[in-house]
Write a protein that holds these residues in place. Structure first.
Motif, PDB file in Angstrom:
ATOM      1  N   ASN A  77       1.113  -1.102   0.330  1.00 22.85           N
ATOM      2  CA  ASN A  77      -0.320   0.107   0.054  1.00 22.85           C
ATOM      3  C   ASN A  77       0.973   0.924  -0.288  1.00 22.85           C
ATOM      4  N   ILE A  78       2.147   1.257   0.408  1.00 18.82           N
ATOM      5  CA  ILE A  78       2.549   2.621   0.641  1.00 18.82           C
ATOM      6  C   ILE A  78       3.346   3.260  -0.905  1.00 18.82           C
ATOM      7  N   HIS A 126       0.956   3.938  -2.854  1.00 20.62           N
ATOM      8  CA  HIS A 126       0.709   5.513  -2.324  1.00 20.62           C
ATOM      9  C   HIS A 126       1.465   6.174  -3.090  1.00 20.62           C
ATOM     10  N   PRO A 141      -0.553   6.106   4.430  1.00 20.24           N
ATOM     11  CA  PRO A 141      -0.782   7.020   3.883  1.00 20.24           C
ATOM     12  C   PRO A 141      -0.573   8.146   3.871  1.00 20.24           C
ATOM     13  N   ASP A 148       1.890  11.265   3.094  1.00 20.89           N
ATOM     14  CA  ASP A 148       1.868  12.647   2.581  1.00 20.89           C
ATOM     15  C   ASP A 148       2.582  13.842   3.282  1.00 20.89           C
TER      16      ASP A 148
END
Ligand code: FMN
Ligand code: SF4
Ligand code: FES
Lengths: 424, 181
Positions: free
Chosen positions: B114-115, B118, B165, B169
């Motif tokens: 997922n990282i 992202h 995520p 950011d």
């Protein structure tokens, strides 16, 4: 009873400082050795009594290793510490370097004294910048306090230690590759024999030990070999740092007595995350054969218990896997790692790791062939025991174990072109 | 024993070493040279490569490697061997910030995919690529010895652990902001 040896300063504010370490008995062992002029044999005997076994993965008795050096040979002899910490799942030496670097420094000085050593090098993996700076700062503190360098504490014994930074290569954790790397070469393992005790760094007699092994030495001398041994169980002296990671609530490093039930360690680590079920455990870094969860719950964290299940304690890196995970996918990633990191010197390892990865990768991606399982069995057997260093075995062992315990998942991937878990 | 262990030999040693690097760089390299036996200057090659790479915006050129060889009295080929063997040396231009994402087992089962996804989406590049503005490079790396904080990545000398995520950011936002100097 936790954090009794390598992490014993952890409860203090700024545990890495010399003052913190000394408030916990730090450098008492070195002072005692130098003022009472304790003999090299006595120190080595004490380490033997302690039952300390190499914490880098192979579990070789540390005292015995030290006794292989010809102490009276003239010229340089080296102590090399292995802080390369590259075995996936392992993150304990980083904590020793960050939180108790003086235990390692004192341990290296004592080791140097015991083998008639002239200098020490600590090989720290290149990515560990913060731990490296902590270690350098601690070296400076020790030098300023007269504990390191020329004529330590006025005893006439001189010993200095330097840090060397790696450059990102797992194979450099292998002891002879590590020596090559300090010598300014690419890190390719040497053929053994000769062993480093005979022909090591710069061709000189050398002892190589893991960070945790060396950081355990001061307390073994200070509190006695029996004290350390009795922390643990038969054949597994002492306490040990376990790096526990994966699908758990509270991953981290736990220093606990050898022989502690896995179930207790899992509890300390907060238990399974989000209520998923324990599926499997890799008990000693990614090269250690995987053990199914139910079986693991019956085992204790020591060399013999883990070996009885066909695996190994290795570096004490415990990877906890829950029932959402696909074992084919995991092995795909693990086999990629060994393929990437093979130094390429030996044909069985260079070609075999590539074969294993390609086959597992195609099974994972729904292109497995009926004969692939046999092919994998065959390749693993052609690697094991036929290579210069243990990376070949480290690559083959997980493949053999994943297939042994989870054959049906691999078969399902081949037959149905998709995953048994989660319908992927 | 007929075993030998000797440093690389270089006959055409360069005399004007002060012309190779700035005084600061030389001082830094010399600090490393001093750690090893006098005849084993080459032991400092890994450090020297790292120092000149950092000074050159994160990557090595053949010219720089040749200078390191001259400085340490090594044959250039011996320096290339080292620079190509270890994964932390970059032989091509990289972005100002190199994001090294671990995707090994512990990180993988804790969601490193997922990282990566992202990051790829936010930066508009794939693993192994650099953004057009030269700000970021995304690199997949092996276990960085911080699996207790999985998923994690390294940027520069800093580790960032327990990534989500949202955290990614905020890290990238602050890196983009301090781009002024
Ligand atoms: C491929 C490979 C990687 C290794 N990586 C490490 C490592 O990162 N750290 C370590 O201490 N030992 C590592 N070892 C084990 C070392 O070769 C060596 O046995 C160990 O450092 C000896 O110290 P000990 O007896 O105190 O454990 C590795 C071995 C192999 C074959
Ligand atoms: S077993 Fe693999 S890593 Fe080890 S020396 Fe041979 S090729 Fe290199
Ligand atoms: S697996 Fe990612 S840091 Fe170890």
């Amino acid at each position: 009873m936790a954090n009794e040896v390598c992490l014993r300063t952890l409860h203090l504010d700024r545990p890495w400082l010399l003052s913190s370490y000394e408030s916990e008995g730090g450098y008492e062992a070195l002072r005692k050795i130098l003022t009472e002029k304790i003999s090299q044999e006595t120190i080595i005997e004490t380490v033997k009594t302690s039952g300390l076994r190499g914490r880098g993965g192979a579990g070789f008795p540390t005292g015995l290793k030290w006794s292989f050096i010809n102490r009276s040979a003239p010229g340089e002899k080296y102590i090399v510490c292995n802080s390369d910490e590259g075995e996936p799942g392992t993150f304990k030496d980083r904590d020793i370097l960050r939180y108790n670097p003086h235990a390692l420094i004192e341990g290296m000085i004592i080791a140097g004294y015991a083998i008639g050593g002239t200098a020490g090098y600590n090989y720290i993996r290149g990515e560990f910048w913060e731990p490296y700076e902590r270690f350098e700062a601690a070296l400076q503190e020790a030098r300023d306090a007269g504990l390191l360098g020329e004529n330590i504490l006025g005893s006439g014994f001189s010993f200095d230690i330097h840090a060397h930074l790696g450059g990102g290569a797992y194979v450099c954790g292998e002891e002879t590759a590590l020596l090559e790397s300090i010598e300014g070469k690419k890190g390719q393992p040497r053929f053994k024999p000769p062993f480093p005790a005979m022909f090591g760094l710069y061709g000189r007699p050398t002892i190589i030990n893991n960070t945790e092994s060396l950081a355990s030495i001061p307390d073994i001398i200070r509190r006695g070999g029996e004290w350390f041994r009795d922390l643990g169980v038969e054949n597994s002296g002492g306490s040990k740092l376990f790096s526990i990671s994966g699908n758990i609530n509270n991953p981290g490093v736990f220093e606990i007595p050898m022989g502690t039930p896995f179930s207790e360690l899992l509890e300390m680590a907060g238990g399974m995350k989000d209520g998923y079920k324990l599926k499997a455990v890799i008990p000693g870094g990614s090269s250690a054969p995987v053990i199914p969860g139910e079986q693991m719950m019956e085992l204790t964290m020591d060399y013999d218990s883990i070996a009885s299940a066909g695996s190994m304690l290795g570096s004490g890196a415990v990877i906890v896997i829950d029932d959402r995970q696909c074992m084919v996918k995991l092995l795909d990633r693990i086999s990629y790692f060994y393929y990437e990191e093979s130094c390429g010197q030996c044909t069985p390892c260079r070609e075999g790791t590539g074969w294993m990865h390609r086959v597992i990768h195609r099974i994972e991606n729904g292109q497995g062939r009926p004969e692939d399982m046999d092919l994998l069995d065959d390749v693993t057997q052609r690697i094991m025991g036929r290579t210069i260093c243990a990376l070949g075995d480290a690559a083959a062992m997980p493949v053999a174990a994943f297939i042994k315990h989870y054959r049906e998942e691999f078969q399902y991937h081949i037959d149905h072109k998709k995953c048994m878990v989660g319908g992927r | 024993m007929s075993l030998r262990c000797e440093p690389w030999a270089r006959t055409d040693k360069r005399e004007d070493k002060e012309n190779l690097f700035s005084p600061e760089i030389r001082a830094e390299i010399d600090k490393w040279v001093a750690k090893y036996p006098a005849e084993w200057k080459q032991s400092a090659v890994m450090a020297a490569l790292r120092i000149v790479q950092d000074d050159n915006g994160g990557y090595l050129t053949q010219e720089l490697m040749d200078k390191v060889a001259d400085y340490l009295d090594m044959p250039p080929i011996a320096v290339y061997e080292v620079a190509t063997f270890y994964s932390m040396y970059e032989l091509e231009k990289v972005g100002k910030h190199k994001i090294c994402v671990c995707t090994n087992v512990s990180c993988m089962i804790c969601g490193s995919e997922n990282i990566v996804e992202h990051l790829e989406k936010r930066l508009g590049i794939k693993l192994g690529e650099t953004t057009e503005d030269g700000k970021f490079t995304l690199k997949e790396v092996e276990c960085l010895g911080a699996c207790g904080g999985a998923p994690m990545f390294q940027i520069g000398k800093q580790y960032y652990e327990n990534l989500t995520p949202e955290l990614v950011d905020s890290i990238l936002d602050s890196l983009e902001q301090d781009n002024g100097e």
